[in-house]
Structure formats: C-alpha cells, structure tokens
Design a protein around this motif. Structure first.
Motif, mmCIF file in Angstrom:
data_model
loop_
_atom_site.group_PDB
_atom_site.id
_atom_site.type_symbol
_atom_site.label_atom_id
_atom_site.label_comp_id
_atom_site.label_asym_id
_atom_site.label_seq_id
_atom_site.Cartn_x
_atom_site.Cartn_y
_atom_site.Cartn_z
ATOM 1 N N VAL A 172 0.829 -1.202 0.000
ATOM 2 C CA VAL A 172 0.000 0.000 0.000
ATOM 3 C C VAL A 172 0.865 1.255 0.000
ATOM 4 C CG1 VAL A 172 -1.728 1.297 1.301
ATOM 5 C CG2 VAL A 172 -1.947 -1.182 1.066
ATOM 6 N N ALA A 173 1.917 1.247 0.807
ATOM 7 C CA ALA A 173 2.797 2.417 0.870
ATOM 8 C C ALA A 173 3.455 2.691 -0.475
ATOM 9 C CB ALA A 173 3.858 2.210 1.942
ATOM 10 N N LEU A 176 -4.985 0.837 -1.345
ATOM 11 C CA LEU A 176 -5.327 -0.345 -0.563
ATOM 12 C C LEU A 176 -5.853 -1.451 -1.470
ATOM 13 C CD1 LEU A 176 -5.781 -1.846 2.088
ATOM 14 C CD2 LEU A 176 -7.993 -0.698 2.289
ATOM 15 N N LEU A 177 -6.639 -1.095 -2.469
ATOM 16 C CA LEU A 177 -7.208 -2.115 -3.350
ATOM 17 C C LEU A 177 -6.122 -2.825 -4.148
ATOM 18 C CD1 LEU A 177 -10.499 -0.519 -4.722
ATOM 19 C CD2 LEU A 177 -10.131 -1.951 -2.700
ATOM 20 N N ILE A 178 -5.130 -2.091 -4.614
ATOM 21 C CA ILE A 178 -4.033 -2.732 -5.330
ATOM 22 C C ILE A 178 -3.271 -3.654 -4.389
ATOM 23 C CG2 ILE A 178 -1.756 -2.284 -6.356
ATOM 24 C CD1 ILE A 178 -2.992 0.040 -7.866
ATOM 25 N N GLY A 179 -3.055 -3.217 -3.157
ATOM 26 C CA GLY A 179 -2.376 -4.067 -2.185
ATOM 27 C C GLY A 179 -3.141 -5.348 -1.911
ATOM 28 N N LEU A 180 -4.436 -5.242 -1.701
ATOM 29 C CA LEU A 180 -5.251 -6.431 -1.442
ATOM 30 C C LEU A 180 -5.311 -7.335 -2.668
ATOM 31 C CD1 LEU A 180 -8.189 -4.840 0.584
ATOM 32 C CD2 LEU A 180 -6.404 -6.369 1.466
ATOM 33 N N ALA A 181 -5.369 -6.734 -3.859
ATOM 34 C CA ALA A 181 -5.377 -7.527 -5.089
ATOM 35 C C ALA A 181 -4.076 -8.307 -5.242
ATOM 36 C CB ALA A 181 -5.603 -6.622 -6.296
ATOM 37 N N ALA A 182 -2.966 -7.712 -4.807
ATOM 38 C CA ALA A 182 -1.682 -8.413 -4.854
ATOM 39 C C ALA A 182 -1.685 -9.609 -3.911
ATOM 40 C CB ALA A 182 -0.550 -7.453 -4.516
ATOM 41 N N LEU A 183 -2.220 -9.430 -2.703
ATOM 42 C CA LEU A 183 -2.288 -10.544 -1.757
ATOM 43 C C LEU A 183 -3.190 -11.656 -2.280
ATOM 44 C CD1 LEU A 183 -2.513 -8.985 1.829
ATOM 45 C CD2 LEU A 183 -0.501 -9.462 0.430
ATOM 46 N N ARG A 184 -4.282 -11.281 -2.905
ATOM 47 C CA ARG A 184 -5.239 -12.261 -3.409
ATOM 48 C C ARG A 184 -4.793 -12.910 -4.722
ATOM 49 N NH1 ARG A 184 -10.709 -12.113 -1.876
ATOM 50 N NH2 ARG A 184 -10.936 -11.427 0.287
ATOM 51 N N GLY A 185 -3.727 -12.407 -5.320
ATOM 52 C CA GLY A 185 -3.297 -12.928 -6.611
ATOM 53 C C GLY A 185 -4.268 -12.600 -7.718
ATOM 54 N N ARG A 186 -4.951 -11.473 -7.585
ATOM 55 C CA ARG A 186 -5.951 -11.080 -8.572
ATOM 56 C C ARG A 186 -5.326 -10.880 -9.948
ATOM 57 N NH1 ARG A 186 -11.184 -11.159 -10.224
ATOM 58 N NH2 ARG A 186 -11.587 -9.412 -11.632
ATOM 59 N N LEU A 187 -4.157 -10.267 -9.979
ATOM 60 C CA LEU A 187 -3.417 -10.035 -11.213
ATOM 61 C C LEU A 187 -1.937 -10.203 -10.911
ATOM 62 C CD1 LEU A 187 -5.256 -6.779 -12.394
ATOM 63 C CD2 LEU A 187 -5.357 -9.005 -13.566
ATOM 64 N N PRO A 188 -1.102 -10.442 -11.934
ATOM 65 C CA PRO A 188 0.342 -10.518 -11.695
ATOM 66 C C PRO A 188 0.855 -9.228 -11.062
ATOM 67 C CG PRO A 188 -0.202 -11.351 -13.880
ATOM 68 C CD PRO A 188 -1.457 -10.729 -13.336
ATOM 69 N N GLU A 189 1.852 -9.350 -10.214
ATOM 70 C CA GLU A 189 2.331 -8.188 -9.462
ATOM 71 C C GLU A 189 2.891 -7.094 -10.365
ATOM 72 O OE1 GLU A 189 5.317 -11.607 -8.581
ATOM 73 O OE2 GLU A 189 3.171 -11.357 -9.014
ATOM 74 N N GLU A 190 3.512 -7.457 -11.465
ATOM 75 C CA GLU A 190 4.025 -6.434 -12.384
ATOM 76 C C GLU A 190 2.877 -5.644 -13.004
ATOM 77 O OE1 GLU A 190 6.876 -5.231 -12.920
ATOM 78 O OE2 GLU A 190 8.463 -6.733 -12.727
ATOM 79 N N ASP A 191 1.785 -6.319 -13.300
ATOM 80 C CA ASP A 191 0.598 -5.660 -13.845
ATOM 81 C C ASP A 191 0.029 -4.693 -12.812
ATOM 82 O OD1 ASP A 191 -1.844 -4.923 -14.954
ATOM 83 O OD2 ASP A 191 -2.439 -6.953 -15.494
#
Length: 240
Positions: free
Chosen positions: A170-171, A176-191
């Motif tokens: 998040v920092a 926050l949504l991008i951070g949570l999406a990263a934890l959930r594996g919603r999209l690749p982290e580079e994306d």
C-alpha cells in the motif's frame, strides 16, 4: 543492534521445525530479531529463504542484502506488537483510495485511468463486498461506511506477516485495493504495479523522464515486488 554488526561465525544456516513454527538456526543456534525475540516463521518456505540469505553472507551481517530477514523482523518486532494500530493505518487508505480519484483531463489520461482501475473497483464491489465511489479531482470524497468497514475487516483478518507485506504494498502503490489484489493474486504483481503508476507514466510520456523520479520509482517497484514475494513465502503460496 550488535547482532547486525557481527562477523560471520557460523558454517551453516538452516531451517528447523520448532514447536511454534519454523526457526532459522546458525550451527544449531536460533536466530533472534533485533529486539531479541525468537525469529519464528510461519512457513518452511520462508524459513528456508531466510536461511539462504544468512548462508549467502560472506563476512559481516548486512541487512541491506537480507530483505526477507528485514521483513520478518518487522513483522515480529513492530507489526505483531502494535497490530491494531498498523491495521488501522493501512485500512484508512480505503477511505481515499488512489483508484477513486480521476483526472479532469486530458482525455487520454482519463481513458488510461479507467482502463487500469475500473476492473479493480469492480472486483472490490463483487468479491470484497466493498463498492467505492469514483470522483473527479483530488478533494476527499466520503466513501460508503459499509464499504470502509468491510475493508477494515479484510485488513484486520490478516496475520502479522501478511499485514507487513500489505503495509509495503500500500505504501509503495498508494492504493489499498491494489495491495489487497496483490495478496489475493488477482493479477500478476508487475501488472498491478503498472496500474499504480498510470498518472506518473502519463506525465513521463508527455514531458520526458526525470532522473530522480525514475530512481524513486525503481526503488518503490523493487519494494512492491519484494512484498509480494515475502507474503507468498510466508503463506507457502506458489509464485503467480
């Protein structure tokens, strides 16, 4: 802090199963955090990766080349000891999330923001049960209290290691949504990282790159990708 200045004295670093989790041992002696707490890790994968950092050291202990060790220390010494305060700090980003604040123009930037951010807002509404409202400009816009409460619950449900990762995600991204999406594996982290940089990348395309800004962006990208790796190792999840 004497531990961090010590010369290498061990021949082997290895992950060992303990009663409360996984330890990293140096010739049979368990590693402790800078605050002298036991470095107890939640997964074998993380313990082995941290042991590899210690094993790779040639002379003195150097935290600058031990990112997983540093994050684990932060999880134990800082986040776990003030969990509620850290969770509240992170959850507050949901009240003014980057993805909700759109430019008035130019049209190309507006289109890029919509393309990068709208589907994440759809995901927040459908999967997290936290619909957020979009506004134009930078003046704070109050979000639905039920959505804010749902995001608070999502953050508070994490363990200390996941919360440590989310703090950095998040920092670095401002969302926050991008951070949570990263934890959930919603999209690749580079994306996801690229989606957090829409405004900056647009400005660069218009005015050219700024060397200092590029250095900062490179640092933040590295920290963002590291946080994803730390989280996945802590949860014993496969790479995305």
């Amino acid at each position: 802090m004497a531990e961090w200045k010590a010369k290498r004295f061990w021949k082997e670093a290895k992950a060992v199963r303990g009663p409360d989790g996984w330890d990293v041992q140096l010739d049979g002696r368990p590693v402790k955090t800078p605050a002298k707490a036991p470095l107890v890790l939640p997964s074998q994968a993380l313990a082995e990766a941290i042991a590899a950092e210690w094993d790779a050291l040639e002379e003195a202990v150097d935290p600058s080349i031990m990112p997983l060790t540093r994050s684990a220390n932060a999880a134990i010494d800082k986040v776990a000891t003030q969990f509620d305060e850290v969770a509240a700090l992170i959850a507050a980003y949901g009240e003014t999330d980057l993805l909700c604040y759109r430019a008035e123009g130019p049209e190309a930037l507006c289109a890029q923001q919509a393309a990068a951010w709208d589907d994440l807002l759809d995901w927040a509404r459908e999967d997290l049960g936290a619909p957020l409202e979009v506004c134009v400009g930078v003046v704070p816009h109050a979000q639905p209290e039920e959505s804010v409460a749902r995001l608070r619950h999502e953050v508070a449900s994490l363990d200390a290691f996941a919360l440590t990762a989310l703090h950095d995600l998040v920092a670095m991204s401002g969302s926050l949504l991008i951070g949570l999406a990263a934890l959930r594996g919603r999209l690749p982290e580079e994306d996801l990282w690229a989606r957090s940089r829409v405004d900056e990348n647009f400005q660069e395309s218009q005015w050219g790159a700024d060397e200092e800004a590029s250095v900062t962006a490179s640092f933040k990208r590295g920290e963002f990708l590291h946080a994803v790796r730390f989280y996945r190792l802590s949860q014993a999840l496969p790479a995305n």
